[in-house]
Design a protein around this motif. Structure first.
Motif, PDB file in Angstrom:
ATOM      1  N   LYS A 198      53.172  45.648  30.090  1.00  0.00           N
ATOM      2  CA  LYS A 198      53.234  44.454  30.940  1.00  0.00           C
ATOM      3  C   LYS A 198      52.512  44.692  32.260  1.00  0.00           C
ATOM      4  N   ALA A 199      52.720  45.870  32.874  1.00  0.00           N
ATOM      5  CA  ALA A 199      52.103  46.174  34.162  1.00  0.00           C
ATOM      6  C   ALA A 199      50.586  46.265  34.047  1.00  0.00           C
ATOM      7  N   LEU A 200      50.117  46.903  32.968  1.00  0.00           N
ATOM      8  CA  LEU A 200      48.681  47.080  32.796  1.00  0.00           C
ATOM      9  C   LEU A 200      47.991  45.751  32.462  1.00  0.00           C
ATOM     10  N   VAL A 201      48.643  44.930  31.646  1.00  0.00           N
ATOM     11  CA  VAL A 201      48.083  43.613  31.303  1.00  0.00           C
ATOM     12  C   VAL A 201      47.960  42.755  32.570  1.00  0.00           C
ATOM     13  N   TYR A 202      48.992  42.784  33.392  1.00  0.00           N
ATOM     14  CA  TYR A 202      48.978  42.010  34.641  1.00  0.00           C
ATOM     15  C   TYR A 202      47.826  42.468  35.543  1.00  0.00           C
ATOM     16  N   ALA A 203      47.690  43.804  35.694  1.00  0.00           N
ATOM     17  CA  ALA A 203      46.644  44.339  36.565  1.00  0.00           C
ATOM     18  C   ALA A 203      45.262  44.016  36.013  1.00  0.00           C
ATOM     19  N   TYR A 204      45.101  44.106  34.682  1.00  0.00           N
ATOM     20  CA  TYR A 204      43.793  43.804  34.087  1.00  0.00           C
ATOM     21  C   TYR A 204      43.405  42.343  34.326  1.00  0.00           C
ATOM     22  N   ASN A 205      44.349  41.431  34.137  1.00  0.00           N
ATOM     23  CA  ASN A 205      44.054  40.004  34.351  1.00  0.00           C
ATOM     24  C   ASN A 205      43.633  39.736  35.791  1.00  0.00           C
ATOM     25  N   GLU A 206      44.290  40.421  36.734  1.00  0.00           N
ATOM     26  CA  GLU A 206      43.891  40.287  38.137  1.00  0.00           C
ATOM     27  C   GLU A 206      42.470  40.795  38.341  1.00  0.00           C
ATOM     28  N   ALA A 207      42.168  41.949  37.707  1.00  0.00           N
ATOM     29  CA  ALA A 207      40.834  42.539  37.848  1.00  0.00           C
ATOM     30  C   ALA A 207      39.768  41.633  37.238  1.00  0.00           C
ATOM     31  N   GLU A 208      40.065  41.030  36.111  1.00  0.00           N
ATOM     32  CA  GLU A 208      39.097  40.147  35.443  1.00  0.00           C
ATOM     33  C   GLU A 208      38.830  38.906  36.298  1.00  0.00           C
ATOM     34  N   SER A 209      39.891  38.394  36.938  1.00  0.00           N
ATOM     35  CA  SER A 209      39.723  37.241  37.819  1.00  0.00           C
ATOM     36  C   SER A 209      38.822  37.600  39.007  1.00  0.00           C
ATOM     37  N   ILE A 210      39.042  38.788  39.573  1.00  0.00           N
ATOM     38  CA  ILE A 210      38.205  39.255  40.685  1.00  0.00           C
ATOM     39  C   ILE A 210      36.770  39.445  40.225  1.00  0.00           C
ATOM     40  N   LEU A 211      36.593  39.987  39.015  1.00  0.00           N
ATOM     41  CA  LEU A 211      35.257  40.231  38.476  1.00  0.00           C
ATOM     42  C   LEU A 211      34.486  38.909  38.326  1.00  0.00           C
ATOM     43  N   GLN A 212      35.175  37.883  37.834  1.00  0.00           N
ATOM     44  CA  GLN A 212      34.516  36.576  37.685  1.00  0.00           C
ATOM     45  C   GLN A 212      34.084  36.022  39.042  1.00  0.00           C
ATOM     46  N   THR A 213      34.914  36.231  40.054  1.00  0.00           N
ATOM     47  CA  THR A 213      34.556  35.794  41.407  1.00  0.00           C
ATOM     48  C   THR A 213      33.339  36.554  41.914  1.00  0.00           C
ATOM     49  N   ILE A 214      33.307  37.852  41.631  1.00  0.00           N
ATOM     50  CA  ILE A 214      32.164  38.685  42.042  1.00  0.00           C
ATOM     51  C   ILE A 214      30.892  38.184  41.375  1.00  0.00           C
ATOM     52  N   PHE A 215      30.955  37.948  40.046  1.00  0.00           N
ATOM     53  CA  PHE A 215      29.776  37.467  39.320  1.00  0.00           C
ATOM     54  C   PHE A 215      29.327  36.103  39.834  1.00  0.00           C
ATOM     55  N   SER A 216      30.324  35.243  40.141  1.00  0.00           N
ATOM     56  CA  SER A 216      30.001  33.911  40.658  1.00  0.00           C
ATOM     57  C   SER A 216      29.278  34.019  42.000  1.00  0.00           C
ATOM     58  N   ASN A 217      29.775  34.908  42.859  1.00  0.00           N
ATOM     59  CA  ASN A 217      29.143  35.111  44.169  1.00  0.00           C
ATOM     60  C   ASN A 217      27.746  35.717  44.031  1.00  0.00           C
ATOM     61  N   ILE A 218      27.604  36.665  43.074  1.00  0.00           N
ATOM     62  CA  ILE A 218      26.291  37.270  42.833  1.00  0.00           C
ATOM     63  C   ILE A 218      25.311  36.205  42.353  1.00  0.00           C
ATOM     64  N   ARG A 219      25.796  35.356  41.408  1.00  0.00           N
ATOM     65  CA  ARG A 219      24.927  34.298  40.885  1.00  0.00           C
ATOM     66  C   ARG A 219      24.491  33.351  41.995  1.00  0.00           C
ATOM     67  N   LYS A 220      25.473  32.952  42.822  1.00  0.00           N
ATOM     68  CA  LYS A 220      25.144  32.039  43.921  1.00  0.00           C
ATOM     69  C   LYS A 220      24.171  32.686  44.899  1.00  0.00           C
ATOM     70  N   SER A 221      24.383  33.975  45.149  1.00  0.00           N
ATOM     71  CA  SER A 221      23.489  34.687  46.058  1.00  0.00           C
ATOM     72  C   SER A 221      22.078  34.763  45.494  1.00  0.00           C
ATOM     73  N   GLU A 222      21.991  35.047  44.165  1.00  0.00           N
ATOM     74  CA  GLU A 222      20.676  35.114  43.525  1.00  0.00           C
ATOM     75  C   GLU A 222      20.003  33.750  43.514  1.00  0.00           C
ATOM     76  N   GLU A 223      20.802  32.709  43.250  1.00  0.00           N
ATOM     77  CA  GLU A 223      20.259  31.346  43.259  1.00  0.00           C
ATOM     78  C   GLU A 223      19.727  31.004  44.647  1.00  0.00           C
ATOM     79  N   LEU A 224      20.512  31.341  45.681  1.00  0.00           N
ATOM     80  CA  LEU A 224      20.095  31.062  47.058  1.00  0.00           C
ATOM     81  C   LEU A 224      18.823  31.823  47.399  1.00  0.00           C
ATOM     82  N   ASN A 225      18.776  33.104  46.999  1.00  0.00           N
ATOM     83  CA  ASN A 225      17.586  33.907  47.282  1.00  0.00           C
ATOM     84  C   ASN A 225      16.366  33.345  46.570  1.00  0.00           C
TER      85      ASN A 225
END
Length: 622
Positions: free
Chosen positions: A165-192
Motif C-alpha cells: 500500500k505504501a509503495l503504490v501510494y508513493a509510486y502514484n505520487e511520483a507518476e503524477s509529478i512526472l506527468q507535470t514535469i513532462f508537461s512543463n518540458i513540453r510547454k518549455s520546448e513549445e515556447l522555445n
C-alpha cells in the motif's frame, strides 16, 4: 527509458519492491542509493526518486530532483508496535520525519509505554538509541538504520517494513509529478520553438533589469552573443531598449514604439509581467523590423485584393453638384473620419453601397477588407452560416475544416450589410450580440472569436415603422442608428440628372458623340425615376443601343419611357412610381391603426399622397 527510480537503503528491500512493481505492471528503476555518487541517478535519466526516511533526506540534499518519500501507513506502524509489545512494555520509536507523530496516545490501548524520538542524521540516531537504552527502553522500533544500531547495542528491535500500500501510494505520487514535469518540458520546448522561429524579437528582464530570456531573432542583432548575456543588465546589451526599465517602475504597458536598434529600425511593445496582476516581477519587449511589417502588410493587402474583399469606389466616383448630394457627401466624409456604426437610408438605386465603399476608403480602415452582403438575398439558414461561419460537422454539407464567417473575414475592416431591414428576427439577436461584445461564435462551436469590425448598414425601408410593427428589434435599431446618412432620391436632385445621363451616354456609346437637346434634358428631368440612379443608368444603356440617331430629343426620351419604364403619377410636384396600383381596405385600416389616426403618417406608410388616402377612405367607407 525509465524515469522513476526506487532508491533503496540496502539490498533487503529490493526483492519486495520488485515484486510490488511487477504486480502493478510498472517498469521502475530499482537501485541501492550510493551517497558517494549521487549523480548516478541523474546520469541514468531519472526524473523522480522514491525513497524512505534517511535515504530520501540524503537525496534531497544532494540532488535537485523531486523526491517522493515512501510513507509509513498507520496499520504498518500498529503491526510493528504489537510485535514490539511482546518483547517489552517500554518501547522506543525512532526515525525521521516520515514517522507518524503522537504514538504515545496508543499507550493505554496497547498497555505499553511508548517514547518517540526524531533524528536528522545517523550519528544523531545512534546517540538517541543509546540514551533510550540508558533510560530503560526494552525494544527499539524503526527502519533499517535504527534497527541495525539497536542490534549493535544488543537491544531488542522491530523493523518497520514498507507495505505494498505504501509503495503504490508513493509510486502514484511520483507518476503524477512526472506527468507535470513532462508537461512543463513540453510547454518549455513549445515556447522555445515559437520564440526561436518567430520573426519577432523577444527580450525579457527580471525586476532588477537583468536579461532572463532572449530569442534567436533578437540574437541576430548581436552576432557576438555568448551565454553570459543571460543575467546581464539590459542596459549593457540593448541600451536602445532601456525604456523597458521604466515599464518596471510604472507597471504600464507601452505599445507601438519606434527605436533604432543595432542599425535596424524596429517597432516594439513593452509589457510588464505581474504577479497576481499586482506586483511587477519583470517585463518583456517584443519588436519587429519595420521592413518586415511593411512586406507583411503588402502581402495581406494583395491577398485581400485577390479575394475581392475590397472597396473599389471613393467619393470621387460620386457624381452630383446639387446641394442635396453635396450635403450627403459632406456628412459621409465626416462619418469616414469616425469609427462609429453608420446607417445609410435611401430608396433603391440611390447608390448606398457606393457611399459605403467611399466611407471605408476614406477611413482609417482603408487597408483592411471591405465585405458586402445583401441580407435579403439569402435564406435565413445560409445567411447565418455566411455571417457567423461554422465548424466542421456543424450541419450536413458543412466543409471538412469549417469556414470563417464574413464577420471574421472583415476583421480590421468594414462589413456592409445591405437591406438590413430584411434580416430575420432570429438572426437580429445574434447580430446585436456581435455589435455589443465585438465577438463572434461560429455555428457548432463554443469558442468566441474577438473581432474588430466597423458595421455600415443600409435600408430602403422605414425601419422605425418596422420597429413599431415588431418586425425589427428596437435595441438593434438604436445600435445601428448611431450615424445616419440619408441619400437623396434622383427626383430630389433633378439638376444632377443631365450630368449623370451624360456620363452614362459617354460610357455606353463607346465615346460616340451624342447630343441631348434641351427638351430631351427636360424630359429626363420630368420623369420620376422611381429606381433612381440605377434605373437611369439602365435606361441610358437601352437608349444608347436602341436609338440610332446622334441626337436625343424629348420625343426619343418619352417614347422609350412610355415603352419600357413604369408610369408615374405626380404628387405635389414630385413624380412617384405607380408601382402599387391597388391598396386593399385592410391595408388602409392597418395604417390608420398604427399611425393612431394620423392621416399624413398613414399616407406615408402606404406610400401614397394624403389626397389619395382620403379617396381610399371614402371608397372603403372608413
Amino acid at each position: 527509458m525509465k524515469y522513476i527510480c526506487y532508491a533503496a537503503y540496502n539490498e533487503d528491500f529490493i526483492p519486495l519492491a520488485e515484486g510490488i512493481f511487477k504486480k502493478m505492471g510498472k517498469d521502475v528503476d530499482i537501485q541501492i542509493y550510493d551517497p558517494r555518487n549521487p549523480q548516478k541517478l541523474i546520469e541514468s535519466g531519472i526524473k523522480v526518486a522514491l525513497a524512505r526516511g534517511g535515504t530520501a533526506m540524503k537525496i534531497r540534499k544532494a540532488l535537485d530532483i523531486p523526491v517522493v518519500e515512501i510513507p509509513i501507513p498507520f496499520e504498518d506502524m500498529i503491526q510493528a508496535l504489537l510485535k514490539a509489545s511482546k518483547m517489552g512494555k517500554n518501547i522506543g520509536v525512532i526515525g525521521y520525519n516520515n514517522l507518524l507523530k503522537g504514538l504515545d496516545l496508543l499507550n493505554p490501548i496497547l498497555n505499553v509505554n511508548i517514547k518517540q524520538e526524531f533524528a536528522n542524521s545517523e550519528s544523531e540516531t545512534r546517540d538517541m538509541i543509546l540514551k533510550l537504552k540508558n533510560d530503560g527502553i526494552d525494544v527499539i522500533v524503526g527502519g533499517v538504520a535504527q534497527t541495525n544500531i539497536a542490534r549493535e547495542f544488543n537491544m531488542n528491535h522491530v523493523r518497520i517494513d514498507f507495505s505494498e500500500k505504501a509503495l503504490v501510494y508513493a509510486y502514484n505520487e511520483a507518476e503524477s509529478i512526472l506527468q507535470t514535469i513532462f508537461s512543463n518540458i513540453r510547454k518549455s520546448e513549445e515556447l522555445n520553438a515559437i520564440l526561436d522561429h518567430t520573426k519577432e524579437g523577444y527580450v525579457a528582464i527580471d525586476k532588477d533589469g537583468n536579461i532572463t530570456l532572449i530569442n534567436e531573432t533578437a540574437l541576430k542583432l548581436i552576432p557576438e552573443y555568448t551565454e553570459q548575456y543571460i543575467g546581464t543588465p539590459l542596459a549593457n546589451v540593448f541600451p536602445e531598449l532601456r525604456s523597458l526599465l521604466e515599464t518596471l517602475k510604472t507597471g504600464e504597458e507601452s505599445l507601438q514604439q519606434i527605436a533604432y536598434l543595432k542599425g535596424t529600425t524596429v517597432l516594439y511593445d513593452m509589457i510588464p509581467l505581474k504577479l497576481d496582476s499586482k506586483e511587477v516581477i519583470g517585463a518583456i519587449a517584443t519588436f519587429n523590423d519595420i521592413n518586415t511589417i511593411t512586406k507583411a502588410e503588402h502581402k495581406i493587402r494583395d491577398k485581400i485584393l485577390t479575394k475581392g474583399l475590397y472597396a473599389s469606389y471613393t467619393f470621387d466616383n460620386i457624381k452630383g453638384r446639387s446641394k442635396a448630394m453635396k450635403d450627403s457627401i459632406s456628412n459621409a466624409k465626416k462619418f469616414a473620419a469616425a469609427d462609429s456604426t453608420v446607417l445609410i437610408i435611401g430608396e433603391t438605386g440611390v447608390g448606398k453601397e457606393l457611399f459605403a465603399q467611399s466611407i471605408h476608403n476614406a477611413s482609417s480602415r482603408r487597408l483592411g477588407p471591405f465585405i458586402a452582403v445583401n441580407c435579403a438575398s439569402l435564406p435565413e439558414s445560409i445567411l447565418e452560416s455566411e455571417l457567423f461561419g461554422y465548424e466542421e460537422g456543424a450541419f450536413t454539407g458543412a466543409k471538412k475544416n469549417g469556414k470563417a464567417g464574413l464577420f471574421e473575414l472583415a476583421h480590421n475592416g468594414t462589413i456592409f450589410l445591405d437591406e438590413i431591414s430584411e434580416m430575420p428576427l432570429a438572426l437580429q439577436g445574434r447580430f446585436l450580440r456581435v455589435l455589443q461584445e465585438r465577438k463572434v461564435m461560429r455555428l457548432g462551436s463554443d469558442q468566441f472569436i474577438p473581432i474588430d469590425v466597423r458595421v455600415v448598414s443600409a435600408t430602403n425601408r422605414k425601419i422605425k415603422d418596422l420597429v413599431a410593427e415588431n418586425r425589427f428589434r428596437s435595441d438593434l435599431f438604436y445600435r445601428l442608428n448611431v450615424l445616419t446618412l440619408v441619400i437623396p432620391t434622383l427626383r430630389e436632385r433633378k439638376e444632377d440628372i443631365y450630368e449623370l445621363a451624360k456620363e452614362f451616354l459617354l460610357y455606353y456609346s463607346k465615346n460616340k458623340k451624342i447630343h441631348v437637346t434641351e427638351d430631351g434634358i427636360k424630359a429626363l428631368q420630368e420623369y420620376g425615376w422611381p429606381g433612381n440612379v440605377r434605373q437611369l443608368q439602365n435606361f441610358i444603356e437601352k437608349l444608347s443601343i436602341i436609338n440610332t440617331s446622334d441626337i436625343i430629343d424629348a420625343y426619343a426620351v418619352n417614347a422609350m419611357i412610355a415603352k419600357y419604364e413604369p408610369s408615374c403619377e405626380e404628387i405635389n410636384g414630385i413624380k412617384r412610381s405607380d408601382a402599387k396600383p391597388y391598396i386593399a381596405k385592410e391595408e388602409v385600416e392597418e395604417a390608420l391603426k398604427l399611425s393612431k389616426g394620423n392621416k399624413s403618417r398613414a399616407a406615408y406608410m402606404l406610400g401614397v399622397h394624403r389626397s389619395t388616402l382620403w379617396r381610399l377612405m371614402k371608397k372603403y367607407d372608413i
